[in-house]
Every structure is written in C-alpha cells, then in structure tokens.
Design a protein around this motif. Structure first.
Motif, PDB file in Angstrom:
ATOM      1  N   TYR A  33       0.848  -1.194   0.000  1.00 39.76           N
ATOM      2  CA  TYR A  33       0.000   0.000   0.000  1.00 39.76           C
ATOM      3  C   TYR A  33       0.876   1.235   0.000  1.00 39.76           C
ATOM      4  CZ  TYR A  33      -3.954  -2.961   1.438  1.00 39.76           C
ATOM      5  OH  TYR A  33      -4.925  -3.914   1.509  1.00 39.76           O
ATOM      6  N   GLN A  64       1.152   4.847   1.342  1.00 41.72           N
ATOM      7  CA  GLN A  64       0.594   5.738   2.365  1.00 41.72           C
ATOM      8  C   GLN A  64       1.354   7.044   2.248  1.00 41.72           C
ATOM      9  OE1 GLN A  64       0.723   3.493   6.083  1.00 41.72           O
ATOM     10  NE2 GLN A  64      -1.246   2.573   5.609  1.00 41.72           N
ATOM     11  N   SER A 105      -3.294  -6.578  15.344  1.00 43.71           N
ATOM     12  CA  SER A 105      -3.918  -5.624  14.438  1.00 43.71           C
ATOM     13  C   SER A 105      -2.840  -4.997  13.562  1.00 43.71           C
ATOM     14  CB  SER A 105      -4.621  -4.559  15.275  1.00 43.71           C
ATOM     15  OG  SER A 105      -5.614  -3.953  14.524  1.00 43.71           O
ATOM     16  N   SER A 157      -6.606  -8.755   7.249  1.00 40.29           N
ATOM     17  CA  SER A 157      -7.718  -8.349   6.368  1.00 40.29           C
ATOM     18  C   SER A 157      -7.262  -8.288   4.922  1.00 40.29           C
ATOM     19  CB  SER A 157      -8.252  -6.969   6.778  1.00 40.29           C
ATOM     20  OG  SER A 157      -8.809  -7.019   8.062  1.00 40.29           O
ATOM     21  N   GLN A 206     -16.492  -8.615  10.227  1.00 42.63           N
ATOM     22  CA  GLN A 206     -16.685  -8.342  11.657  1.00 42.63           C
ATOM     23  C   GLN A 206     -18.070  -7.721  11.903  1.00 42.63           C
ATOM     24  OE1 GLN A 206     -13.533  -6.089  13.427  1.00 42.63           O
ATOM     25  NE2 GLN A 206     -14.541  -5.968  15.408  1.00 42.63           N
TER      26      GLN A 206
HETATM   27  P1  ADP Z   1      -9.564  -4.949  10.851  1.00 37.06           P
HETATM   28  O1  ADP Z   1     -10.269  -4.748  12.147  1.00 37.06           O
HETATM   29  O2  ADP Z   1     -10.135  -6.055  10.048  1.00 37.06           O
HETATM   30  O3  ADP Z   1      -8.089  -5.029  10.990  1.00 37.06           O
HETATM   31  P2  ADP Z   1      -9.127  -2.316   9.754  1.00 37.06           P
HETATM   32  O4  ADP Z   1      -9.714  -1.304  10.654  1.00 37.06           O
HETATM   33  O5  ADP Z   1      -7.660  -2.558   9.768  1.00 37.06           O
HETATM   34  O6  ADP Z   1      -9.932  -3.667   9.962  1.00 37.06           O
HETATM   35  O7  ADP Z   1      -9.530  -2.009   8.252  1.00 37.06           O
HETATM   36  C1  ADP Z   1     -10.867  -1.915   7.847  1.00 37.06           C
HETATM   37  C2  ADP Z   1     -10.899  -1.641   6.347  1.00 37.06           C
HETATM   38  O8  ADP Z   1     -10.194  -0.419   6.054  1.00 37.06           O
HETATM   39  C3  ADP Z   1     -10.200  -2.713   5.546  1.00 37.06           C
HETATM   40  O9  ADP Z   1     -10.964  -2.942   4.375  1.00 37.06           O
HETATM   41  C4  ADP Z   1      -8.834  -2.164   5.203  1.00 37.06           C
HETATM   42  O10 ADP Z   1      -8.382  -2.658   3.945  1.00 37.06           O
HETATM   43  C5  ADP Z   1      -9.116  -0.682   5.166  1.00 37.06           C
HETATM   44  N1  ADP Z   1      -7.951   0.085   5.677  1.00 37.06           N
HETATM   45  C6  ADP Z   1      -7.238  -0.213   6.782  1.00 37.06           C
HETATM   46  N2  ADP Z   1      -6.257   0.686   6.957  1.00 37.06           N
HETATM   47  C7  ADP Z   1      -6.356   1.569   5.943  1.00 37.06           C
HETATM   48  C8  ADP Z   1      -5.630   2.727   5.552  1.00 37.06           C
HETATM   49  N3  ADP Z   1      -4.577   3.166   6.240  1.00 37.06           N
HETATM   50  N4  ADP Z   1      -6.025   3.387   4.457  1.00 37.06           N
HETATM   51  C9  ADP Z   1      -7.071   2.958   3.751  1.00 37.06           C
HETATM   52  N5  ADP Z   1      -7.812   1.869   4.050  1.00 37.06           N
HETATM   53  C10 ADP Z   1      -7.448   1.176   5.124  1.00 37.06           C
END
Ligand code: ADP
Ligand code: ADP
Length: 224
Positions: A13, A15, A42, A47, A92
């Motif tokens: 990814y 960022q 986490s 995911s 979830q």
């Molecule tokens: P989980 O509790 O399953 O770890 P997250 O909160 O990490 O869920 O992520 C939820 C959703 O947001 C996922 O579809 C993930 O791909 C997306 N996501 C997580 N982090 C980022 C980010 N920094 N930028 C964009 N999308 C994100």
C-alpha cells in the motif's frame, strides 16, 4: 487441487510518500474440510490477506487459485462470477441489508446466482434453522441481537454453498458469551459442510479449536 491456493502473494500500500509492504510472498494451501485460524496483531495484514484470497482485492504479485483455477488471470466479470459461486465472506460487522428480513437477506444472493425463489427460500429457511434462527426469519436486522445478526450473516455467506469460507474477526464485535456461541455454531456449520475455511481471530482459544493456525510475521505466513 486445494479449494483455495495462494502462491507468492505480494501486496504493497502507498501511504503518502511511503510504501507499506504488507504481504511479502504468501503461500497457502487450503484443502476442502480444513479450518485454518489466522491470528496475529492488528495491522499485521490479516484483512488484506483475506481480501486478496476472497478476490476482493488484487495482489501486486502472485496467484490465487480457486479450485485449481487461476483467478488472477481472469477479467473482472469472470472473477466476480467465480467469487460468487465459490467463496463466502463473513465480516466483523454483519453488513446485512437493513430493509430486508433475515430470510430475504439469505435468499437474495441465491436469486442473484439464478436459483428459483422457492428453492432459495427453502434453503434459507433450512440454514437459518440450523443456526438457531427458525423463529427470527421475518425480523429485520435492526430487530435482531448482535449474535443473531452475525448468524444471519453466516447463513448469507454460505447460502450459495461455496467451497471456501473466509471470515474476518466474525465474532470480534460480540460480547464474550455471544462470541462463544456464534463461534461454536460457525465451526459446526463448517465441519458439517466440508468447507475450507480461513478465519481471522484475535481469540487464541477459538484458534486452538481449528485444524491449523497461521500468523503473519513481517508479511510472511508462519505456521503456529
Ligand atoms: P480490521 O479490524 O479487520 O483489521 P481495519 O480497521 O484494519 O480492519 O480495516 C478496515 C478496512 O479499512 C479494511 O478494508 C482495510 O483494507 C481498510 N484500511 C485499513 N487501513 C487503511 C488505511 N490506512 N487506508 C485505507 N484503508 C485502510
Ligand atoms: P489486520 O487485518 O491484520 O489488522 P490490515 O490488512 O487491515 O491488517 O492492514 C495491514 C496494514 O495495511 C495496516 O498498517 C493498514 O493500515 C494498512 N492498510 C490496509 N489497507 C490499506 C489501504 N487500502 N491503503 C493503505 N494502507 C492500508
């Protein structure tokens, strides 16, 4: 062939200016009937891995085989059809359609797959019955408890009799007793149907009841 097979999966990814290399060469074979627990902190990439395995997200490198078929070479339409036919996904949060009853939420994916309404309703009723929801079929999600909602989501995920079930913290939003109950019923369903399942969970006790456990360490999959 394995129900699901991942080979050399890479995912990075961006960022801002920096690149986050989340998956760094993932290989995984998931045979029919096997339940694999995906554990780890986490942010480890669970995911992301589930989304790639579930054909919801493209890997940058590597191959996803569903029942021996290479899904990464397909066009979007064919890949979506393959996903709908063979892969069930539980999140979830239940993501049920709020205006539809529990039964209708389980019927809908079957209608989309081309099943006649009568058969779809009959299967939905059976599934909801198996999941202990025989008397909740006409309720809308807002009228159901968290555990009931999640059981409807599980019924929806397996409505089209997929070969593969992917679940991302399916009990992560439930209180401990409800989580225990939903997890038990999920395991029973998976064992009873011979599905291959990959289930992400923070709960090590739940993971210990699965056939095999893996975790992500610096983007690589490690057996526990
Ligand atoms: P989980 O509790 O399953 O770890 P997250 O909160 O990490 O869920 O992520 C939820 C959703 O947001 C996922 O579809 C993930 O791909 C997306 N996501 C997580 N982090 C980022 C980010 N920094 N930028 C964009 N999308 C994100
Ligand atoms: P987990 O499910 O193990 O919590 P995720 O797969 O959700 O982990 O996320 C792994 C890492 O990738 C996290 O650092 C998250 O912020 C990042 N990430 C996930 N999805 C995206 C996205 N769409 N864009 C940018 N970063 C993301």
């Amino acid at each position: 062939p394995a129900a699901l097979s991942l080979s050399g999966i890479e995912r990075t990814y961006m960022q801002g200016e920096s690149a986050l290399h989340v998956l760094r060469g993932i290989d995984l074979d998931l045979p029919a009937g096997e339940i694999v627990g995906l554990v780890g902190p986490s942010g480890a990439g669970k995911s992301t891995l589930l989304h790639v395995a579930g054909l919801l997200e493209h890997p940058d490198q590597g191959t996803v085989f569903v029942g021996g078929t290479d899904a990464t070479q397909m066009d979007d339409g064919a890949r979506t059809a393959l996903r709908r036919r063979h892969i069930g996904f539980v999140y979830q949060f239940h993501h049920l359609l709020p205006e539809f009853t529990a039964l209708e939420n389980v019927v809908l994916p079957q209608l989309i797959a081309g099943l006649p309404r009568k058969e779809a309703e009959s299967r939905a009723g059976e599934l909801l019955g198996f999941l202990g929801l025989a008397d909740r079929t006409v309720h809308r999600p807002g009228e159901l408890s968290g555990g009931e909602q999640q059981r409807v989501a599980i019924a929806r995920a397996v409505a089209n009799a997929p070969r593969i079930l992917l679940a991302d913290e399916p009990t992560g939003n439930l209180d401990p007793d409800t989580a225990e109950h939903v997890f038990d019923i999920l395991l029973r369903l998976v064992h009873g149907t011979g599905l291959a399942a990959l289930i992400a969970t923070h709960n090590l006790e739940f993971a210990s009841r699965m056939d095999r456990r893996v975790t992500l360490k610096e983007g690589r999959l490690v057996e526990l």
